[in-house]
Design a protein around this motif. Structure first.
Motif, PDB file in Angstrom:
ATOM      1  N   TRP A 255      21.084  37.638   4.672  1.00 46.91           N
ATOM      2  CA  TRP A 255      22.455  38.548   5.471  1.00 46.91           C
ATOM      3  C   TRP A 255      23.798  39.084   4.780  1.00 46.91           C
ATOM      4  CZ3 TRP A 255      20.711  40.678   9.518  1.00 46.91           C
ATOM      5  CH2 TRP A 255      19.004  40.474  10.026  1.00 46.91           C
TER       6      TRP A 255
ATOM      7  N   LEU B 281      24.625  33.290   8.573  1.00 46.05           N
ATOM      8  CA  LEU B 281      24.637  34.537   7.619  1.00 46.05           C
ATOM      9  C   LEU B 281      24.900  34.823   6.719  1.00 46.05           C
ATOM     10  CD1 LEU B 281      26.814  36.062  10.450  1.00 46.05           C
ATOM     11  CD2 LEU B 281      24.093  37.330   9.800  1.00 46.05           C
TER      12      LEU B 281
ATOM     13  N   PRO C 298      17.246  42.656   7.305  1.00 46.20           N
ATOM     14  CA  PRO C 298      18.455  42.542   6.176  1.00 46.20           C
ATOM     15  C   PRO C 298      18.291  43.241   4.750  1.00 46.20           C
ATOM     16  CG  PRO C 298      17.069  41.200   7.235  1.00 46.20           C
ATOM     17  CD  PRO C 298      16.250  41.843   8.072  1.00 46.20           C
TER      18      PRO C 298
END
Length: 179
Positions: free
Chosen positions: A81, A76, A15
């Motif tokens: 993220w 998240l 990520p």
């Protein structure tokens, strides 16, 4: 058709984007060598690599929709993220086309990433009536049983009410075993 394997990380495994330059270099080399007429991607980030050929992104899954399905998305908000989400949105906007295998997932992608183009739905499988002969009545589920987004527990809960035997790996299906 040729299969060329690489050791590149999948976007959800990276990520932070630490592997992006390696991915760009490796895939640019393949593009120069193979000169494709179309680039068909089953992931997002590579759509932002500036391909010479038209690019189609097939959205099968993504971290954000998975987290929503699991009702577990607080993590998240971590910066890595958020960067992932920005890259996926940019990739959808860079592709000449994007498709999903269901209306439901198409709606998820459109809501989460708000791509500029409308995208389309192309269902997995074959056209109705294409197969010949009588089909065996069977429900088959494959997936990571530990993964709440796969919702195997719904199948396990429905199994006792289905006609015929319900089995999991040649054992009777029981909800407690699958949860």
């Amino acid at each position: 058709m040729r299969l060329i394997e690489t050791d590149l990380a999948l976007e959800w495994q990276d990520p932070e984007g630490q592997n992006i330059s390696d991915a760009r270099r490796v895939l640019a080399g393949l593009e120069a060598k193979l000169r494709p007429d179309l680039v068909h991607l089953n992931s997002f980030r590579e759509a932002s690599f500036g391909w010479r050929a038209p690019t189609v992104v097939v959205a099968h899954s993504c971290v954000r929709s998975w987290a929503r399905a699991c009702r577990d998305s607080a993590w998240l908000e971590e910066p890595r993220w958020r960067r992932y989400t920005e890259r996926v949105a940019a990739a959808l906007d860079n592709a000449q086309a994007w498709v999903c295998p269901s209306r439901s997932f198409h709606s998820e992608i459109a809501e989460i990433y708000r791509p500029h183009s409308p995208g389309a739905v192309i269902w997995n499988g074959i056209a109705p009536g294409a197969a010949g002969g009588r089909k065996q009545e069977l429900i088959f589920a494959a997936g990571r049983l530990w993964d709440r987004a796969k919702n195997i527990e719904a199948l396990a809960a429905a199994a006792p009410g289905l006609p015929g035997p319900s089995r999991s790996r040649d054992r009777p299906m029981q909800a407690r075993r699958l949860l």
